[in-house]
Design a protein around this motif. Structure first.
Motif, mmCIF file in Angstrom:
data_model
loop_
_atom_site.group_PDB
_atom_site.id
_atom_site.type_symbol
_atom_site.label_atom_id
_atom_site.label_comp_id
_atom_site.label_asym_id
_atom_site.label_seq_id
_atom_site.Cartn_x
_atom_site.Cartn_y
_atom_site.Cartn_z
ATOM 1 N N THR A 6 13.284 -5.642 -24.217
ATOM 2 C CA THR A 6 13.175 -4.537 -24.052
ATOM 3 C C THR A 6 12.816 -4.057 -22.892
ATOM 4 O O THR A 6 13.273 -3.391 -22.101
ATOM 5 N N LEU A 7 11.910 -4.780 -22.313
ATOM 6 C CA LEU A 7 11.619 -4.625 -20.782
ATOM 7 C C LEU A 7 12.160 -4.761 -20.028
ATOM 8 O O LEU A 7 12.482 -4.146 -19.018
ATOM 9 N N GLN A 8 12.850 -5.676 -19.691
ATOM 10 C CA GLN A 8 13.744 -6.569 -18.640
ATOM 11 C C GLN A 8 15.477 -5.272 -18.550
ATOM 12 O O GLN A 8 14.786 -4.872 -17.770
ATOM 13 N N TRP A 9 15.788 -4.996 -20.344
ATOM 14 C CA TRP A 9 16.566 -3.700 -20.252
ATOM 15 C C TRP A 9 16.028 -2.445 -19.439
ATOM 16 O O TRP A 9 16.300 -1.474 -18.629
ATOM 17 N N LEU A 10 14.702 -2.090 -19.657
ATOM 18 C CA LEU A 10 14.134 -0.793 -19.006
ATOM 19 C C LEU A 10 13.927 -1.119 -17.433
ATOM 20 O O LEU A 10 14.281 -0.479 -16.661
ATOM 21 N N SER A 11 13.454 -2.518 -16.820
ATOM 22 C CA SER A 11 13.584 -2.638 -15.908
ATOM 23 C C SER A 11 15.202 -2.933 -15.060
ATOM 24 O O SER A 11 15.292 -2.261 -13.136
ATOM 25 N N SER A 12 16.123 -3.114 -15.879
ATOM 26 C CA SER A 12 17.153 -3.264 -15.076
ATOM 27 C C SER A 12 18.028 -1.724 -14.541
ATOM 28 O O SER A 12 18.473 -1.106 -14.007
ATOM 29 N N ARG A 13 16.714 -0.960 -15.506
ATOM 30 C CA ARG A 13 17.389 0.824 -14.951
ATOM 31 C C ARG A 13 16.558 2.097 -14.655
ATOM 32 O O ARG A 13 16.844 2.978 -14.820
ATOM 33 N N LEU A 14 15.664 1.262 -14.284
ATOM 34 C CA LEU A 14 14.325 2.826 -13.422
ATOM 35 C C LEU A 14 14.767 1.977 -12.208
ATOM 36 O O LEU A 14 15.012 0.257 -11.254
ATOM 37 N N VAL A 15 14.610 2.636 -10.837
ATOM 38 C CA VAL A 15 14.171 2.314 -9.766
ATOM 39 C C VAL A 15 13.224 1.956 -9.332
ATOM 40 O O VAL A 15 11.856 3.124 -9.142
ATOM 41 N N ALA A 16 12.592 1.488 -8.160
ATOM 42 C CA ALA A 16 11.580 1.379 -7.357
ATOM 43 C C ALA A 16 11.872 2.012 -6.019
ATOM 44 O O ALA A 16 13.050 1.655 -5.456
ATOM 45 N N HIS A 17 10.885 2.865 -5.707
ATOM 46 C CA HIS A 17 10.877 3.513 -3.740
ATOM 47 C C HIS A 17 9.623 2.324 -3.126
ATOM 48 O O HIS A 17 9.102 1.922 -3.549
ATOM 49 N N ASN B 218 1.009 -1.208 0.441
ATOM 50 C CA ASN B 218 0.291 -0.392 0.046
ATOM 51 C C ASN B 218 0.820 1.580 -0.320
ATOM 52 O O ASN B 218 0.121 2.505 -0.451
ATOM 53 N N ALA B 219 1.813 1.311 0.512
ATOM 54 C CA ALA B 219 2.624 2.769 0.532
ATOM 55 C C ALA B 219 3.396 1.874 -0.506
ATOM 56 O O ALA B 219 4.353 2.972 -0.631
ATOM 57 N N ARG B 220 3.750 1.142 -1.242
ATOM 58 C CA ARG B 220 5.410 1.073 -1.980
ATOM 59 C C ARG B 220 4.891 1.926 -3.776
ATOM 60 O O ARG B 220 3.735 2.425 -3.929
ATOM 61 N N LYS B 221 5.658 2.697 -3.940
ATOM 62 C CA LYS B 221 5.341 3.110 -5.347
ATOM 63 C C LYS B 221 6.576 2.756 -6.488
ATOM 64 O O LYS B 221 7.243 2.520 -6.458
ATOM 65 N N ALA C 99 0.182 13.743 -14.663
ATOM 66 C CA ALA C 99 -1.349 13.457 -14.544
ATOM 67 C C ALA C 99 -0.719 11.726 -13.468
ATOM 68 O O ALA C 99 -2.161 11.675 -13.048
ATOM 69 N N VAL C 100 -0.080 10.898 -13.875
ATOM 70 C CA VAL C 100 0.157 9.848 -13.651
ATOM 71 C C VAL C 100 0.620 9.658 -12.461
ATOM 72 O O VAL C 100 -0.154 9.060 -11.876
ATOM 73 N N MET C 101 1.262 11.183 -11.996
ATOM 74 C CA MET C 101 1.676 10.711 -10.221
ATOM 75 C C MET C 101 0.666 11.105 -9.960
ATOM 76 O O MET C 101 0.593 11.036 -8.919
ATOM 77 N N ALA C 102 -0.171 12.255 -9.965
ATOM 78 C CA ALA C 102 -1.526 12.831 -9.242
ATOM 79 C C ALA C 102 -2.657 11.356 -9.289
ATOM 80 O O ALA C 102 -3.275 11.067 -8.088
ATOM 81 N N HIS C 103 -1.995 10.355 -9.566
ATOM 82 C CA HIS C 103 -3.601 10.080 -9.907
ATOM 83 C C HIS C 103 -3.332 8.191 -9.386
ATOM 84 O O HIS C 103 -3.398 7.311 -8.945
ATOM 85 N N TYR C 104 -1.650 7.937 -9.892
ATOM 86 C CA TYR C 104 -0.685 6.749 -9.719
ATOM 87 C C TYR C 104 0.314 6.722 -8.213
ATOM 88 O O TYR C 104 0.434 7.654 -8.133
ATOM 89 N N ARG C 105 0.252 5.663 -7.264
ATOM 90 C CA ARG C 105 1.812 5.381 -6.996
ATOM 91 C C ARG C 105 2.971 5.041 -7.775
ATOM 92 O O ARG C 105 3.532 4.428 -7.749
ATOM 93 N N VAL C 106 3.137 6.568 -7.805
ATOM 94 C CA VAL C 106 4.171 6.814 -8.980
ATOM 95 C C VAL C 106 5.400 7.565 -8.153
ATOM 96 O O VAL C 106 4.919 8.221 -7.460
ATOM 97 N N ASP C 107 5.800 7.800 -8.444
ATOM 98 C CA ASP C 107 7.090 9.228 -7.964
ATOM 99 C C ASP C 107 7.860 9.923 -8.907
ATOM 100 O O ASP C 107 7.960 9.215 -10.283
#
Length: 374
Positions: free
Chosen positions: A363-374, A147-150, A226-234
């Motif tokens: 490509t999705l694996q490559w993107l995932s390896s370069r993005l940081v989850a909080h 619930n608190a994860r971005k 818009a996405v930041m205002a509606h979803y749990r993202v950083d």
């Protein structure tokens, strides 16, 4: 019945078969040399061929997602892309959820088990552009322990004209992302899937057109807000990626290069590297040479400060027209010693969905390896 309806396709196929049978059956009776017989032969041949071409065209449109509706096909699509004015400080959400659906191929309808696809309308607060989109939320998004994860976000763009639906049910981005996450080959990620054409039917090439649609600003700022205002993202760029095919691939690379403070990584599947000018784009630059130069990614790499971002490009040695330009682009990025570059080069593959489906999982694996989850 809609343009992409299976019923329309089956009706066209049945009609083509019936006309072929009628042509064979009636041909001996129309073998005479009278004007009626000749007219009958010509009419049967033309209608049979039209039905056949219609069947092939409808099947190709379903496979590749060129047009979403009859209005889109006949150039009558003029919504969304309308101007929407909002009062500063208003409470209206920049994202309106229109419908929800399960992920194609998922065995469960529970979002906390299989994730969910939401059909939404996105409203640009500064550009006053609106556009439909599909948002994939992974199952982890709905689990109480998170619930608190971005979550990290990847914006996914079609080519032109393209349809956002094709990203969901033809290129299979949600089901592929879900499968890779279950296999622990990528982290759970939100996907925001839409057309780069935010002012249809015009192809704006993600350019801030002087006196026209501010497409680049929409993707660099409004979409993120818009996405930041509606979803749990950083909001940090380290949590944001962008990917697209063809026109969408060019847009993804350009936006990340121009706005490294918005996107940490970008992937272009079969991209090109300079905005074209043709009847679908109209005059994008209105004599603004600086704006025109910035739309050329080779010029950007040579004359502007190299951006701190990671790029991925794809091509094929046989079947893709961008192969030589892609090799040149890779070399140009390497020469900056700042921007990072990766590539997927297939032995052969055309500019089509089949090729991109082969490139999407890595490509999705490559993107995932370069993005940081909080």
């Amino acid at each position: 019945m809609g343009l992409t309806s299976n019923k329309v396709l089956m009706l066209a196929i049945v009609l083509a078969v019936l006309l072929f049978v009628c042509t064979v059956w009636w041909w001996p009776r129309l073998a005479r040399q009278s004007w009626r017989a000749v007219s009958g032969r010509v009419g049967l041949l033309l209608t049979t061929q039209l039905a056949l071409f219609a069947s092939v065209g409808l099947a190709a449109n379903q496979a590749f997602g060129f047009y979403a509706s009859w209005a889109d096909l006949f150039g009558q699509e003029n919504a969304p892309g309308v101007v929407v004015d909002h009062i500063a400080g208003g409470t209206d959400s920049p994202i309106q959820v229109v419908a929800t659906s399960k992920v194609i191929g998922a065995s469960s309808t529970l979002p906390q088990v299989a994730g969910q696809v939401q059909k939404v309308d996105i409203i640009g607060r500064t550009t006053h552009l609106t556009t439909p989109a599909f948002v994939y939320l992974p199952p982890e998004y709905f689990q109480p322990k998170n619930n608190a994860r971005k979550f990290p976000v990847s914006v996914v763009l079609t080519g032109y004209p393209g349809t956002a639906e094709a990203l969901v049910n033809k290129l299979n981005y949600p089901s592929t992302a879900g499968q890779l996450a279950r296999q622990q080959k990528m982290q759970p990620m939100i996907l925001v899937m839409l057309r780069p054409t935010v002012a249809p039917p015009r192809d704006t090439e993600c350019v801030d057109v002087p006196g026209g649609p501010q497409s680049e600003t929409f993707f660099a700022k409004d979409l993120r807000d818009a996405v930041m205002a509606h979803y749990r993202v950083d909001k940090t760029p380290a949590s944001w990626g962008i990917v697209g095919d063809s026109t969408g691939g060019y847009c993804a690379l350009k936006i990340a290069m121009h706005h490294p403070g918005s996107y940490a990584a970008a992937a272009g599947l079969s991209p090109y590297y300079k905005a074209p000018i043709d009847p679908t784009t109209g005059d994008l630059f209105h004599g603004n040479k600086d704006l025109q130069n910035r739309s050329d990614l080779f010029w950007t790499l040579k004359h502007l400060t190299a951006p701190e971002t990671s790029l991925l490009v794809t091509s094929s040695r046989v079947g893709e027209h961008n192969y030589k330009d892609t090799l040149r682009f890779i070399k140009s990025v390497q020469d900056t010693n700042v921007t990072r570059i990766s590539s997927i080069i297939l032995p052969s593959g055309g500019h089509n969905f089949n090729t991109w489906r082969r490139e999407i999982p890595p490509t999705l694996q490559w993107l995932s390896s370069r993005l940081v989850a909080h």
